[in-house]
Design a protein around this motif. Structure first.
Motif, PDB file in Angstrom:
ATOM      1  N   MET A   1     -23.303 -24.776  37.865  1.00  0.00           N
ATOM      2  CA  MET A   1     -22.448 -23.952  37.003  1.00  0.00           C
ATOM      3  C   MET A   1     -21.868 -22.800  37.826  1.00  0.00           C
ATOM      4  O   MET A   1     -22.594 -22.141  38.563  1.00  0.00           O
ATOM      5  CB  MET A   1     -23.253 -23.410  35.827  1.00  0.00           C
ATOM      6  CG  MET A   1     -22.436 -22.734  34.753  1.00  0.00           C
ATOM      7  SD  MET A   1     -21.589 -23.896  33.676  1.00  0.00           S
ATOM      8  CE  MET A   1     -22.984 -24.557  32.738  1.00  0.00           C
ATOM      9  N   ILE A   2     -20.565 -22.593  37.710  1.00  0.00           N
ATOM     10  CA  ILE A   2     -19.924 -21.494  38.420  1.00  0.00           C
ATOM     11  C   ILE A   2     -19.135 -20.637  37.433  1.00  0.00           C
ATOM     12  O   ILE A   2     -18.673 -21.125  36.403  1.00  0.00           O
ATOM     13  CB  ILE A   2     -18.989 -21.984  39.538  1.00  0.00           C
ATOM     14  CG1 ILE A   2     -17.908 -22.914  38.970  1.00  0.00           C
ATOM     15  CG2 ILE A   2     -19.777 -22.674  40.633  1.00  0.00           C
ATOM     16  CD1 ILE A   2     -16.857 -23.315  39.986  1.00  0.00           C
ATOM     17  N   GLU A   3     -18.988 -19.352  37.758  1.00  0.00           N
ATOM     18  CA  GLU A   3     -18.197 -18.443  36.933  1.00  0.00           C
ATOM     19  C   GLU A   3     -16.753 -18.450  37.425  1.00  0.00           C
ATOM     20  O   GLU A   3     -16.495 -18.380  38.629  1.00  0.00           O
ATOM     21  CB  GLU A   3     -18.777 -17.033  36.996  1.00  0.00           C
ATOM     22  CG  GLU A   3     -20.141 -16.917  36.333  1.00  0.00           C
ATOM     23  CD  GLU A   3     -20.589 -15.482  36.212  1.00  0.00           C
ATOM     24  OE1 GLU A   3     -19.989 -14.611  36.871  1.00  0.00           O
ATOM     25  OE2 GLU A   3     -21.530 -15.231  35.440  1.00  0.00           O
ATOM     26  N   VAL A   4     -15.824 -18.528  36.466  1.00  0.00           N
ATOM     27  CA  VAL A   4     -14.410 -18.639  36.809  1.00  0.00           C
ATOM     28  C   VAL A   4     -13.568 -17.717  35.929  1.00  0.00           C
ATOM     29  O   VAL A   4     -14.031 -17.227  34.900  1.00  0.00           O
ATOM     30  CB  VAL A   4     -13.908 -20.092  36.637  1.00  0.00           C
ATOM     31  CG1 VAL A   4     -14.647 -21.036  37.574  1.00  0.00           C
ATOM     32  CG2 VAL A   4     -14.049 -20.555  35.183  1.00  0.00           C
ATOM     33  N   ALA A   5     -12.333 -17.504  36.370  1.00  0.00           N
ATOM     34  CA  ALA A   5     -11.352 -16.805  35.537  1.00  0.00           C
ATOM     35  C   ALA A   5     -10.700 -17.831  34.628  1.00  0.00           C
ATOM     36  O   ALA A   5     -10.332 -18.929  35.076  1.00  0.00           O
ATOM     37  CB  ALA A   5     -10.306 -16.132  36.417  1.00  0.00           C
ATOM     38  N   PRO A   6     -10.552 -17.543  33.340  1.00  0.00           N
ATOM     39  CA  PRO A   6     -10.016 -18.533  32.393  1.00  0.00           C
ATOM     40  C   PRO A   6      -8.566 -18.900  32.683  1.00  0.00           C
ATOM     41  O   PRO A   6      -7.750 -18.039  33.011  1.00  0.00           O
ATOM     42  CB  PRO A   6     -10.134 -17.827  31.033  1.00  0.00           C
ATOM     43  CG  PRO A   6     -11.125 -16.735  31.239  1.00  0.00           C
ATOM     44  CD  PRO A   6     -10.967 -16.304  32.661  1.00  0.00           C
ATOM     45  N   LEU A   7      -8.253 -20.170  32.529  1.00  0.00           N
ATOM     46  CA  LEU A   7      -6.887 -20.649  32.738  1.00  0.00           C
ATOM     47  C   LEU A   7      -5.971 -20.333  31.558  1.00  0.00           C
ATOM     48  O   LEU A   7      -4.823 -20.767  31.532  1.00  0.00           O
ATOM     49  CB  LEU A   7      -6.898 -22.147  33.018  1.00  0.00           C
ATOM     50  CG  LEU A   7      -7.351 -22.533  34.431  1.00  0.00           C
ATOM     51  CD1 LEU A   7      -7.683 -24.018  34.508  1.00  0.00           C
ATOM     52  CD2 LEU A   7      -6.297 -22.161  35.460  1.00  0.00           C
ATOM     53  N   ARG A   8      -6.457 -19.580  30.592  1.00  0.00           N
ATOM     54  CA  ARG A   8      -5.586 -19.163  29.495  1.00  0.00           C
ATOM     55  C   ARG A   8      -4.681 -18.005  29.918  1.00  0.00           C
ATOM     56  O   ARG A   8      -3.672 -17.730  29.275  1.00  0.00           O
ATOM     57  CB  ARG A   8      -6.398 -18.751  28.268  1.00  0.00           C
ATOM     58  CG  ARG A   8      -7.164 -17.440  28.386  1.00  0.00           C
ATOM     59  CD  ARG A   8      -7.977 -17.227  27.119  1.00  0.00           C
ATOM     60  NE  ARG A   8      -8.771 -16.012  27.135  1.00  0.00           N
ATOM     61  CZ  ARG A   8      -8.351 -14.834  26.679  1.00  0.00           C
ATOM     62  NH1 ARG A   8      -7.124 -14.715  26.215  1.00  0.00           N
ATOM     63  NH2 ARG A   8      -9.146 -13.786  26.692  1.00  0.00           N
ATOM     64  N   TYR A   9      -5.057 -17.302  30.977  1.00  0.00           N
ATOM     65  CA  TYR A   9      -4.249 -16.196  31.455  1.00  0.00           C
ATOM     66  C   TYR A   9      -3.103 -16.709  32.319  1.00  0.00           C
ATOM     67  O   TYR A   9      -3.315 -17.505  33.240  1.00  0.00           O
ATOM     68  CB  TYR A   9      -5.100 -15.214  32.257  1.00  0.00           C
ATOM     69  CG  TYR A   9      -6.062 -14.425  31.409  1.00  0.00           C
ATOM     70  CD1 TYR A   9      -5.597 -13.464  30.508  1.00  0.00           C
ATOM     71  CD2 TYR A   9      -7.431 -14.635  31.491  1.00  0.00           C
ATOM     72  CE1 TYR A   9      -6.473 -12.742  29.717  1.00  0.00           C
ATOM     73  CE2 TYR A   9      -8.321 -13.915  30.704  1.00  0.00           C
ATOM     74  CZ  TYR A   9      -7.833 -12.971  29.821  1.00  0.00           C
ATOM     75  OH  TYR A   9      -8.706 -12.253  29.018  1.00  0.00           O
ATOM     76  N   GLY A  10      -1.897 -16.224  32.020  1.00  0.00           N
ATOM     77  CA  GLY A  10      -0.737 -16.666  32.766  1.00  0.00           C
ATOM     78  C   GLY A  10      -0.871 -16.440  34.256  1.00  0.00           C
ATOM     79  O   GLY A  10      -0.504 -17.293  35.063  1.00  0.00           O
ATOM     80  N   VAL A  11      -1.434 -15.279  34.659  1.00  0.00           N
ATOM     81  CA  VAL A  11      -1.552 -14.970  36.074  1.00  0.00           C
ATOM     82  C   VAL A  11      -2.455 -15.977  36.787  1.00  0.00           C
ATOM     83  O   VAL A  11      -2.194 -16.353  37.942  1.00  0.00           O
ATOM     84  CB  VAL A  11      -2.076 -13.523  36.279  1.00  0.00           C
ATOM     85  CG1 VAL A  11      -3.445 -13.330  35.641  1.00  0.00           C
ATOM     86  CG2 VAL A  11      -2.124 -13.177  37.760  1.00  0.00           C
ATOM     87  N   ILE A  12      -3.499 -16.450  36.118  1.00  0.00           N
ATOM     88  CA  ILE A  12      -4.417 -17.409  36.724  1.00  0.00           C
ATOM     89  C   ILE A  12      -3.815 -18.813  36.709  1.00  0.00           C
ATOM     90  O   ILE A  12      -3.885 -19.549  37.701  1.00  0.00           O
ATOM     91  CB  ILE A  12      -5.782 -17.393  35.993  1.00  0.00           C
ATOM     92  CG1 ILE A  12      -6.378 -15.983  36.022  1.00  0.00           C
ATOM     93  CG2 ILE A  12      -6.738 -18.394  36.632  1.00  0.00           C
ATOM     94  CD1 ILE A  12      -6.590 -15.409  37.416  1.00  0.00           C
ATOM     95  N   PHE A  13      -3.220 -19.185  35.580  1.00  0.00           N
ATOM     96  CA  PHE A  13      -2.595 -20.507  35.470  1.00  0.00           C
ATOM     97  C   PHE A  13      -1.504 -20.667  36.534  1.00  0.00           C
ATOM     98  O   PHE A  13      -1.410 -21.693  37.205  1.00  0.00           O
ATOM     99  CB  PHE A  13      -2.013 -20.683  34.072  1.00  0.00           C
ATOM    100  CG  PHE A  13      -1.650 -22.095  33.722  1.00  0.00           C
ATOM    101  CD1 PHE A  13      -2.583 -22.958  33.187  1.00  0.00           C
ATOM    102  CD2 PHE A  13      -0.369 -22.567  33.939  1.00  0.00           C
ATOM    103  CE1 PHE A  13      -2.253 -24.263  32.866  1.00  0.00           C
ATOM    104  CE2 PHE A  13      -0.011 -23.869  33.616  1.00  0.00           C
ATOM    105  CZ  PHE A  13      -0.960 -24.722  33.080  1.00  0.00           C
ATOM    106  N   LYS A  14      -0.682 -19.630  36.698  1.00  0.00           N
ATOM    107  CA  LYS A  14       0.406 -19.705  37.672  1.00  0.00           C
ATOM    108  C   LYS A  14      -0.132 -19.711  39.098  1.00  0.00           C
ATOM    109  O   LYS A  14       0.434 -20.369  39.982  1.00  0.00           O
ATOM    110  CB  LYS A  14       1.368 -18.536  37.471  1.00  0.00           C
ATOM    111  CG  LYS A  14       2.150 -18.620  36.181  1.00  0.00           C
ATOM    112  CD  LYS A  14       2.895 -17.324  35.902  1.00  0.00           C
ATOM    113  CE  LYS A  14       3.445 -17.288  34.492  1.00  0.00           C
ATOM    114  NZ  LYS A  14       4.018 -15.975  34.157  1.00  0.00           N
ATOM    115  N   LYS A  15      -1.206 -18.976  39.347  1.00  0.00           N
ATOM    116  CA  LYS A  15      -1.819 -18.960  40.674  1.00  0.00           C
ATOM    117  C   LYS A  15      -2.186 -20.375  41.111  1.00  0.00           C
ATOM    118  O   LYS A  15      -1.986 -20.758  42.267  1.00  0.00           O
ATOM    119  CB  LYS A  15      -3.077 -18.082  40.651  1.00  0.00           C
ATOM    120  CG  LYS A  15      -3.916 -18.137  41.930  1.00  0.00           C
ATOM    121  CD  LYS A  15      -5.155 -17.294  41.817  1.00  0.00           C
ATOM    122  CE  LYS A  15      -5.982 -17.362  43.108  1.00  0.00           C
ATOM    123  NZ  LYS A  15      -7.127 -16.440  43.094  1.00  0.00           N
TER     124      LYS A  15
END
Length: 260
Positions: A1-15
């Motif tokens: 299990m790893i901790e991640v930034a959610p892909l619901r955020y535009g900045v993360i999705f676009k990254k």
């Protein structure tokens, strides 16, 4: 299990999806189309503006034959089917420069990722622009297509290869994923890119801004709903409807209704 930034955020999705090889793999699995691109644009818009709204696409790429648009939406809007139809049509209309020929040089495909779900509670919905006979047979004149994917509703019945992508996006929304559950190498790469220790201070700041915008929007929506209920109760009261009935219909207290 790893901790991640959610892909619901535009900045993360676009990254993640602004990387050409990831964008290409996503398009291939969502649309079944092999593409060759050298770049993916973010916040793409057209100049001059098409129509009355300056539509901006989260992710935009094109090869010689096709235009591809990928948008992520976390907030639930009542009009998102019309909203993205507008975006899609803007990408079509921008290609037409003369009344002598209305056939666009490129087909347009739009993929909309609805991370918060949808009232229809369906994993995949398609708006298809192919003309059809009355018996449902398609005429292959226009291939333009909008595909709405809702990761929240992915099931074992969701077709491959959609399933692993949708599960991965949905799993990220609670800030952690079990990376060993996934076989797709690109999905594994995505998890590596969105690990919490790989998120920059600037990206965290933009995530915070997006979260604040979401909270504000929800407050405004709730305020509008409350005002609608109060207006309805006021109109019912003026129409001499019994206070008890108004309370049952609106959910307001007797005191609230009496004070109107």
């Amino acid at each position: 299990m790893i901790e991640v930034a959610p892909l619901r955020y535009g900045v993360i999705f676009k990254k993640v999806f602004s990387k050409p090889h990831i964008f290409t793999a996503f398009v291939k699995d969502m649309l079944g189309i092999e593409i060759e691109i050298s770049k993916v644009e973010t916040e793409k818009s057209f100049s001059p503006v098409i129509g009355n709204v300056d539509s901006r696409f989260d992710l935009f790429a094109q090869d010689k034959k096709n235009r591809f648009i990928v948008d992520i939406q976390y907030k639930r809007y009542k009009d998102h089917y019309d909203r993205f139809l507008h975006y899609h049509c803007a990408a079509l209309l921008e290609q037409i420069t003369s009344s002598a020929n209305y056939k666009p040089d490129m087909q347009v495909y739009t993929i909309v990722v609805l991370t918060s779900g949808d009232k229809h509670k369906t994993d995949i919905l398609v708006t298809d622009f192919s003309p059809k006979k009355l018996d449902g047979t398609c005429i292959t004149e226009t291939q333009h297509k909008i595909v709405y994917v809702c990761p929240k509703y992915v099931t074992d019945k969701t077709p491959e290869p959609y399933q692993e992508w949708l599960k991965a996006i949905n799993d990220s929304l609670d800030n952690q994923v079990e990376e060993n559950d996934y076989q797709n190498e690109i999905v594994q790469e995505i998890f590596s890119l969105i690990k919490k220790d790989k998120i920059s201070p600037e990206e965290y700041a933009r995530m915070k801004d997006e979260y604040s915008d979401e909270e504000y929007m929800q407050e405004q929506i709730q305020k509008a709903r409350e005002e609608e209920v109060l207006l309805m109760a006021k109109n019912m009261k003026e129409a001499k409807v019994a206070i008890k009935t108004i309370a049952e219909v609106t959910g307001l207290s007797m005191e609230q209704i009496e004070s109107l």
